[in-house]
Design a protein around this motif. Structure first.
Motif, short mmCIF file in Angstrom:
data_model
loop_
_atom_site.label_atom_id
_atom_site.label_comp_id
_atom_site.label_asym_id
_atom_site.label_seq_id
_atom_site.Cartn_x
_atom_site.Cartn_y
_atom_site.Cartn_z
N LYS A 109 0.79 -1.25 0.28
CA LYS A 109 -0.08 -0.61 0.43
C LYS A 109 0.61 0.91 -0.22
O LYS A 109 0.52 1.97 -0.91
N THR A 110 2.08 0.63 1.01
CA THR A 110 2.89 2.48 -0.04
C THR A 110 3.13 2.77 -0.65
O THR A 110 3.74 1.83 -1.56
N PRO A 111 3.46 4.45 -1.38
CA PRO A 111 4.00 4.26 -2.84
C PRO A 111 5.14 3.62 -2.86
O PRO A 111 5.91 4.44 -2.17
N VAL A 112 5.91 3.20 -3.42
CA VAL A 112 6.58 2.85 -4.19
C VAL A 112 7.77 4.78 -3.87
O VAL A 112 9.00 4.18 -3.72
N GLU A 113 7.36 5.04 -4.49
CA GLU A 113 8.46 6.39 -3.92
C GLU A 113 8.88 6.92 -2.99
O GLU A 113 9.50 6.99 -2.41
N GLU A 114 7.45 6.10 -2.28
CA GLU A 114 7.69 7.19 -0.28
C GLU A 114 8.78 5.93 0.05
O GLU A 114 9.38 6.38 1.15
N THR A 115 8.94 4.60 -0.34
CA THR A 115 10.12 4.17 0.47
C THR A 115 11.07 4.23 0.10
O THR A 115 12.38 4.15 0.45
N LEU A 116 11.31 4.31 -1.41
CA LEU A 116 12.47 4.72 -2.35
C LEU A 116 13.60 5.57 -1.94
O LEU A 116 14.26 6.08 -1.27
N SER A 117 12.22 6.57 -1.56
CA SER A 117 13.09 8.22 -0.55
C SER A 117 13.35 8.14 0.53
O SER A 117 14.38 8.74 1.18
N ALA A 118 12.80 6.98 1.73
CA ALA A 118 13.23 6.87 2.91
C ALA A 118 14.32 6.55 2.70
O ALA A 118 15.45 6.47 3.26
N TYR A 119 15.00 5.04 1.41
CA TYR A 119 16.08 4.41 1.00
C TYR A 119 17.77 5.25 1.01
O TYR A 119 18.35 5.27 1.31
N ASP A 120 16.71 6.40 -0.06
CA ASP A 120 17.50 7.24 -0.38
C ASP A 120 17.80 8.19 0.68
O ASP A 120 19.54 8.89 0.82
N ILE A 177 18.49 7.45 3.93
CA ILE A 177 19.36 6.27 4.83
C ILE A 177 20.59 6.14 4.11
O ILE A 177 21.69 5.65 4.57
N VAL A 178 20.71 6.19 2.80
CA VAL A 178 22.10 5.58 2.22
C VAL A 178 22.92 7.03 2.04
O VAL A 178 23.99 6.74 2.62
N LYS A 179 22.05 7.94 1.50
CA LYS A 179 23.04 9.67 2.11
C LYS A 179 23.32 9.81 3.51
O LYS A 179 24.84 10.21 3.31
N ALA A 180 22.67 9.32 3.97
CA ALA A 180 22.76 9.39 5.48
C ALA A 180 24.45 8.59 6.37
O ALA A 180 24.68 9.13 7.54
N GLY A 181 24.75 8.27 4.94
CA GLY A 181 25.00 6.78 5.84
C GLY A 181 24.95 5.66 6.10
O GLY A 181 26.31 4.91 7.25
N LYS A 182 23.88 5.67 6.58
CA LYS A 182 23.41 4.29 7.87
C LYS A 182 23.26 2.86 7.02
O LYS A 182 23.51 2.03 7.57
N VAL A 183 23.02 3.18 5.67
CA VAL A 183 23.46 1.63 4.68
C VAL A 183 23.64 2.24 3.22
O VAL A 183 23.94 3.42 3.51
N GLU A 202 15.54 4.67 -11.23
CA GLU A 202 15.64 5.40 -12.28
C GLU A 202 14.94 7.12 -12.92
O GLU A 202 16.00 7.76 -12.80
N LYS A 203 14.19 7.36 -12.32
CA LYS A 203 12.91 8.07 -12.49
C LYS A 203 13.35 9.11 -11.35
O LYS A 203 14.19 10.76 -11.67
N ASN A 204 13.94 8.88 -10.53
CA ASN A 204 14.26 10.33 -9.86
C ASN A 204 15.69 9.84 -9.04
O ASN A 204 15.99 10.60 -8.11
N ASN A 205 15.88 9.44 -9.52
CA ASN A 205 18.28 9.02 -9.25
C ASN A 205 17.19 8.57 -7.48
O ASN A 205 18.60 9.12 -6.81
N PHE A 206 17.21 7.64 -6.84
CA PHE A 206 16.92 7.22 -5.93
C PHE A 206 17.79 5.74 -6.10
O PHE A 206 17.91 5.18 -7.30
N PRO A 207 18.53 5.70 -4.48
CA PRO A 207 18.97 4.12 -4.96
C PRO A 207 18.42 2.55 -5.15
O PRO A 207 16.97 2.78 -5.16
#
Length: 329
Positions: free
Chosen positions: A145-156, A158-164, A185-190
């Motif tokens: 149910k969570t939009p894919v954009e929302e999940t990947l933005s969260a990953y983006d 924490i990756v940028k923060a160096g946590k993952v 690909e569209k949003n330059n997310f991990p």
């Protein structure tokens, strides 16, 4: 005393064959130790012994989840705590590749891969693991149910923060997996670099038909879970009476049928030919399949570990592979 233990463990380490996870700089051993038993069927002292032996044999890849073992206390966290205590005691974090997960269901909440839940959960996992970073962070289950954009933005974030360092997917539908790559690909997310599917000699159809083409298309490295079908492929469960041999016996009853027994017969034949065990042969079969990086397997004893250690060394010939392919169709 603690320093002596560190030196002893370091002294024992032998470098095993390793592979690089696709599109990463992570080099991992060909067996991925499952941490689901830590804090469940093994206490901390017993878990330390298994972890010491695993790493002492040259392996470096450990898999856990934030919810292991929620079925004990309703919320989980025990496995990460034990692994964190062990890494602190041994001082070996830099030598390991640690994978954990987010999104699984507990008694306190349902499946959840919302941004709020991910940002909260990653900090809790880091605290339990007593580390600054997670090497491989999985979407454990998709809440659908969570939009894919929302999940990947969260990953983006924490990756940028160096946590993952890198992200991966486990129980995500083929459709949502494809969408994840499109959105990334569209949003330059991990992008996901690995897939953790349910795959073994008795569970082939779903992975081979629905996921293998996507693994090929997106260049994923595969780390199968339940690689030994909850222990059935060790050969110790051959009758209803055998199901009482362990706490996991009930989960293998579905394999006590014609197909299951046919696969065991094939494993008996191949393991006898190679002077090996059914479990080792089952894992060697997985390792011979395309894109398989390392089967995820747990162990509760020294003898079980030795069975796992033997798998990367066992190269099945074409006849053995054909026997197993035919029996497991």
């Amino acid at each position: 005393m603690e320093e002596d233990i560190k030196q002893q463990i370091h002294y024992k380490i032998k470098i095993m064959d390793r592979i690089k996870i696709s599109k990463t700089d992570l080099e991992v051993s060909r067996i991925n130790l499952g941490g689901n038993v830590f804090g469940w069927t093994l206490d901390e002292q017993q878990s330390f012994k298994i972890l010491d032996t695993f790493v002492g044999a040259g392996f470096n890849f450990i898999d856990t989840a934030d919810t292991y073992s929620w079925w004990v206390n309703g919320k989980g966290g025990q496995s990460e705590i034990i692994i964190g205590n062990w890494m602190k005691a041994r001082g070996n974090r830099k030598d390991l590749v640690i994978a954990t997960k987010v999104g699984s269901e507990t008694k306190e909440h349902g499946f959840d891969i919302s941004k709020k839940h991910i940002l909260k959960s990653v900090d809790e996992s880091l605290q339990r693991l007593q580390t600054d970073y997670i090497d491989l962070y999985y979407t454990h289950f998709d809440d659908e149910k969570t939009p894919v954009e929302e999940t990947l933005s969260a990953y983006d974030e924490i990756v940028k923060a160096g946590k993952v360092r890198y992200i991966a997917a486990s129980n995500v539908s083929p459709e949502r997996l494809i969408e994840s790559f499109e959105v990334a690909e569209k949003n330059n997310f991990p992008k996901y670099v690995a897939l953790q599917p349910h795959y073994n000699l008795l569970e082939r159809t779903k992975y081979e038909t629905a996921y293998a083409p996507l693994v090929e298309k997106f260049g994923l490295t595969v780390f199968p879970y339940w690689s030994l079908a909850a222990g059935f492929l060790t050969g110790k469960y051959r009758s209803e009476a055998d199901l009482k041999k362990s706490v996991r016996g009930g989960s293998v009853s579905k394999y006590l049928n014609e197909k299951g027994l046919t696969v065991l017969s094939a494993l008996d034949r191949v393991s006898a030919k190679h002077n090996s065990t059914q479990a080792t042969v089952s894992l060697a079969w997985l390792l011979a399949q395309p894109h398989i990086g390392a089967p995820i397997v747990s162990a509760t004893s020294e003898s079980q570990l030795q069975t796992l250690f033997a798998a990367p060394k066992l190269k099945l010939d074409s006849e053995a592979l054909e026997i197993l392919q035919r029996a497991s169709k």
